[in-house]
Design a protein around this motif. Structure first.
Motif, mmCIF file in Angstrom:
data_model
loop_
_atom_site.group_PDB
_atom_site.id
_atom_site.type_symbol
_atom_site.label_atom_id
_atom_site.label_comp_id
_atom_site.label_asym_id
_atom_site.label_seq_id
_atom_site.Cartn_x
_atom_site.Cartn_y
_atom_site.Cartn_z
ATOM 1 N N ARG A 21 -33.351 27.908 -3.869
ATOM 2 C CA ARG A 21 -31.593 28.331 -3.923
ATOM 3 C C ARG A 21 -31.865 29.834 -3.905
ATOM 4 O O ARG A 21 -31.111 30.394 -3.255
ATOM 5 N N ILE A 25 -30.330 32.396 -1.205
ATOM 6 C CA ILE A 25 -29.293 33.529 -1.370
ATOM 7 C C ILE A 25 -29.917 34.919 -0.967
ATOM 8 O O ILE A 25 -29.112 35.645 -0.530
ATOM 9 N N GLU A 29 -27.647 36.322 1.873
ATOM 10 C CA GLU A 29 -26.591 37.234 1.310
ATOM 11 C C GLU A 29 -27.117 38.636 0.961
ATOM 12 O O GLU A 29 -26.304 39.513 0.307
ATOM 13 N N ALA A 32 -30.070 40.899 -4.794
ATOM 14 C CA ALA A 32 -29.194 40.334 -5.928
ATOM 15 C C ALA A 32 -30.254 40.805 -7.151
ATOM 16 O O ALA A 32 -31.329 40.892 -6.795
ATOM 17 N N GLU A 36 -27.591 38.268 -11.408
ATOM 18 C CA GLU A 36 -26.692 37.476 -10.574
ATOM 19 C C GLU A 36 -27.455 36.181 -10.190
ATOM 20 O O GLU A 36 -26.682 35.153 -10.071
ATOM 21 N N ILE A 37 -28.691 36.276 -10.079
ATOM 22 C CA ILE A 37 -29.385 34.988 -9.870
ATOM 23 C C ILE A 37 -29.279 34.072 -10.833
ATOM 24 O O ILE A 37 -29.083 32.847 -10.577
ATOM 25 N N GLU A 39 -27.069 33.872 -12.994
ATOM 26 C CA GLU A 39 -25.286 33.237 -13.064
ATOM 27 C C GLU A 39 -25.213 32.278 -11.927
ATOM 28 O O GLU A 39 -24.759 31.210 -12.083
ATOM 29 N N ARG A 40 -25.741 32.467 -10.674
ATOM 30 C CA ARG A 40 -25.863 31.708 -9.585
ATOM 31 C C ARG A 40 -26.488 30.112 -9.767
ATOM 32 O O ARG A 40 -25.723 29.250 -9.471
#
Length: 258
Positions: A21, A25, A29, A32, A36-37, A39-40
């Motif tokens: 995943r 990302i 996207e 990151a 941020e990773i 949190e995602r």
């Protein structure tokens, strides 16, 4: 008819899922940060940091100077189609195994994508001290045996395009000296093989030859890698002869498959 929803595997591996995943990302996207990773994915920052560190090690990610992670060379669109890479790999594996049987050193098949060399197949030897598989990993083309062989197949104009100064604006230290590189590539063309002594990794020596298509264009490089302490320059000619025989056999197999 709508496609059925994907069913999770019966025994999911969370760490693998998180890594995949995170890689997706970065590819889809852009950049990151670790936070941020984390949190995602819903994981701790320390877990996210370890995941990203492994992605960087396997060239699925790179870290910028501002600590932002971005998609690495493995996730970039390759110049080679998947069908060609799959065909090369399937045809090469028996020949790589034969090379390992004869030389008892690790054998690899590598293709070039722009200024990088990608290991698409590898067979390890059985010696306790050996070079491990680099399959799937990406290195600067001018620092690998096969990468140099494939660069040697380019015209001066094509080489200028690969190493155009504007492409290295944000990483000037990574751009090779084109004058010295051209001299080296001219020697490789004359010799028909390449020797890499600790150029890509400390303590490693590799010897390689090109694999060509029917028109004589270099498709890939076939190489053997060994610890530097085991390399004997007096064995270079037998090494090249063995690799050449494997490359020619692979070329015949590819021609037959075509």
């Amino acid at each position: 008819m709508d496609k059925p929803l994907k069913t999770p595997p019966p025994y999911p591996i969370a760490s693998v899922d998180h890594a995949l995943r995170a890689a997706t990302i970065l590819q889809m996207e852009g950049g990151a940060t670790v936070s941020e990773i984390a949190e995602r994915l819903g994981v701790a920052r320390s877990t996210a940091h370890r995941l990203l560190a492994m992605l960087v090690y396997r060239d699925f990610a790179v870290q910028d100077e501002d600590r932002t992670y971005r998609a690495g060379p493995v996730l970039e669109l390759a110049a080679h189609s998947q069908s060609l890479v799959s065909r090369l790999r399937a045809a090469a594996l028996p020949h790589l195994r034969r090379v390992v049987d004869l030389l008892d050193e690790t054998a690899n098949l590598i293709v070039r994508t722009g200024d990088t060399a990608r290991f698409i197949a590898g067979v390890e030897c059985g010696q306790a001290l050996r070079v491990g598989s680099r399959e799937g990993m990406v290195f600067p083309a001018h620092r690998t045996t096969a990468g140099l062989l494939l660069l040697a197949d380019l015209t001066d104009e094509e080489l200028d395009e690969v190493y155009a100064e504007e492409r290295y604006r944000e990483r000037p230290a990574e751009r090779p000296d084109l004058g010295r590189l051209r001299e080296e590539l001219r020697r490789l063309r004359r010799n028909g093989f390449a020797v890499n002594q600790e150029r890509s990794e400390r303590g490693l020596v590799a010897v390689g030859v090109p694999v060509r298509d029917r028109d004589g264009t270099a498709l890939a490089g076939l190489s053997v890698s060994m610890p530097g302490v085991r390399y004997d320059p007096h064995r270079l000619r037998p090494l090249v002869v063995t690799l050449d025989a494997a490359a020619r056999a692979l070329e015949r197999d590819l021609a037959t498959r075509d």
